[in-house]
Design an enzyme around this catalytic site. Sequence first.
Site, mmCIF file in Angstrom:
data_model
loop_
_atom_site.group_PDB
_atom_site.id
_atom_site.type_symbol
_atom_site.label_atom_id
_atom_site.label_comp_id
_atom_site.label_asym_id
_atom_site.label_seq_id
_atom_site.Cartn_x
_atom_site.Cartn_y
_atom_site.Cartn_z
ATOM 1 N N ASP A 35 0.823 -1.207 0.000
ATOM 2 C CA ASP A 35 0.000 0.000 0.000
ATOM 3 C C ASP A 35 0.856 1.255 0.000
ATOM 4 O O ASP A 35 2.000 1.256 0.458
ATOM 5 C CB ASP A 35 -0.949 0.016 1.207
ATOM 6 C CG ASP A 35 -0.223 0.093 2.539
ATOM 7 O OD1 ASP A 35 0.714 -0.707 2.742
ATOM 8 O OD2 ASP A 35 -0.597 0.939 3.384
ATOM 9 N N ASP A 81 7.821 3.714 -1.621
ATOM 10 C CA ASP A 81 7.468 3.242 -0.286
ATOM 11 C C ASP A 81 6.117 2.523 -0.370
ATOM 12 O O ASP A 81 5.089 3.162 -0.316
ATOM 13 C CB ASP A 81 7.405 4.425 0.678
ATOM 14 C CG ASP A 81 7.052 4.030 2.100
ATOM 15 O OD1 ASP A 81 7.109 2.830 2.420
ATOM 16 O OD2 ASP A 81 6.723 4.938 2.888
ATOM 17 N N GLU A 94 0.121 -1.161 5.722
ATOM 18 C CA GLU A 94 1.186 -0.753 6.637
ATOM 19 C C GLU A 94 1.131 0.745 6.908
ATOM 20 O O GLU A 94 1.389 1.195 8.026
ATOM 21 C CB GLU A 94 2.542 -1.132 6.029
ATOM 22 C CG GLU A 94 3.732 -0.957 6.974
ATOM 23 C CD GLU A 94 4.390 0.419 6.918
ATOM 24 O OE1 GLU A 94 5.280 0.692 7.737
ATOM 25 O OE2 GLU A 94 3.996 1.233 6.043
ATOM 26 N N ASP A 135 12.051 -1.804 3.821
ATOM 27 C CA ASP A 135 11.142 -0.657 3.892
ATOM 28 C C ASP A 135 11.843 0.599 4.397
ATOM 29 O O ASP A 135 11.197 1.511 4.900
ATOM 30 C CB ASP A 135 9.956 -1.023 4.808
ATOM 31 C CG ASP A 135 8.795 -0.048 4.709
ATOM 32 O OD1 ASP A 135 8.711 0.695 3.702
ATOM 33 O OD2 ASP A 135 7.973 -0.016 5.640
ATOM 34 N N HIS A 194 5.941 9.582 0.689
ATOM 35 C CA HIS A 194 4.587 10.054 1.017
ATOM 36 C C HIS A 194 4.180 11.322 0.284
ATOM 37 O O HIS A 194 3.121 11.876 0.590
ATOM 38 C CB HIS A 194 4.411 10.284 2.524
ATOM 39 C CG HIS A 194 4.492 9.044 3.344
ATOM 40 N ND1 HIS A 194 4.072 8.992 4.662
ATOM 41 C CD2 HIS A 194 4.933 7.798 3.048
ATOM 42 C CE1 HIS A 194 4.265 7.769 5.129
ATOM 43 N NE2 HIS A 194 4.795 7.031 4.166
#
Length: 406
Positions: free
Chosen positions: A79, A140, A174, A197, A379
Amino acid sequence: MEKLIDRFLRYVAIDTRSNEESETQPSEAKELNLLSLLRDELCAMGIDAKLDEYGYVMARIPASEGVKGPKVGFIAHVDTAPDASGKDVKPQIIKDYDGGAIELKGVPGLKLDPAEFPELLDHKGETVITTDGTTLLGADDKAGVAEIMDAVQYIVSHPEFRHGEIRIGFTPDEEIGRGVVKFDVPAFDADYAYTMDGGAVGELEFENFNAASAVVKIQGCNVHPGYAKGKMRNAILIAQEFNALLPVEQRPAFTEGYEGFYHIIDMKGSVENASITYIIRDHDREKFEERKAVIQRCADFINLRYGEGTAVAAVKDQYYNMRKEVEPHYHVVEKAVKAMEMAGIKPKIQPIRGGTDGANLSFRGLPCPNIFAGGYNFHGKMEWIPLESMQKASEVILNIIGLYAE
């Protein structure tokens, strides 16, 4: 064999943005589009892979003949963060990056500039993948997914590569803190694991924040503004007053390293009702507990000032620092250090200023440090990743597997 960059670009083209307001598992059905694809790709390589009802892909690769040792897992989440759109991602590929500013062509005037992001200069001459400025990229953690799949492809294509039993896991949600809530650790059947990650090349992390969320509800009193004197209590203003009680220097923009913070992530309301949402973080457990207590003391102060029930704070723990769970098995960190050195990488052991699936897995009996995936500025629309960093991550995975086979 499919090239790593082509695999990565295929994966980021699939929208897998998770939804923190959803109560389903996974939070968005569209996450299953990539999860089912990964299961099918693993099966096509001849690997036993399954996708369960909660959106977890688990796969097993048997050991090479005669190789014994621990079962080692590698895990990544599919995700992308709710902070920015992950739909219709249009990556830009800059080959032989020259060290200048990179125009993000989907938004006129928007640039990735080394003056603001000096890390770019560490990757001159490399292939840099960016967004076009309209979405996040999804490195990510689709970089981690692609790196694991690239390593699996190598293992399948090179039967001479000696390895022990390997476990592969891909998770949803996550980014909203629910990545391994229903992950079946006994079914995964690994002795140790690594999440792919992290950020820049060399990052290796086995300690993370203790984390909690806090939702503060403010009850105001709305009357006609023409007759409000001595009667109106504006919930919006009280919410602002509540936030002002928290120390300014303990916001994310003013902290680093092991320093914790209070981070306001949402404020909304009207004169009658308002709500504030925070995330609370600290590496030190005692300081973490004190931070949660401060939120309640602020609510108590507001209630003394405006009346009982004006402020109601609900604080909920999310995850804890995995250091004390991983340290007794420190060889998992040492193996990763050696694997990086074998790849010509200088390891950088540091605390995670965040969390990973590995934190919760470590507390459930699966020691699980975090290894770099290679990206920057996660993000958001300024996200980017060098291809060479992804290639190094895949190499590190293979090195770890080889070290455990010894």
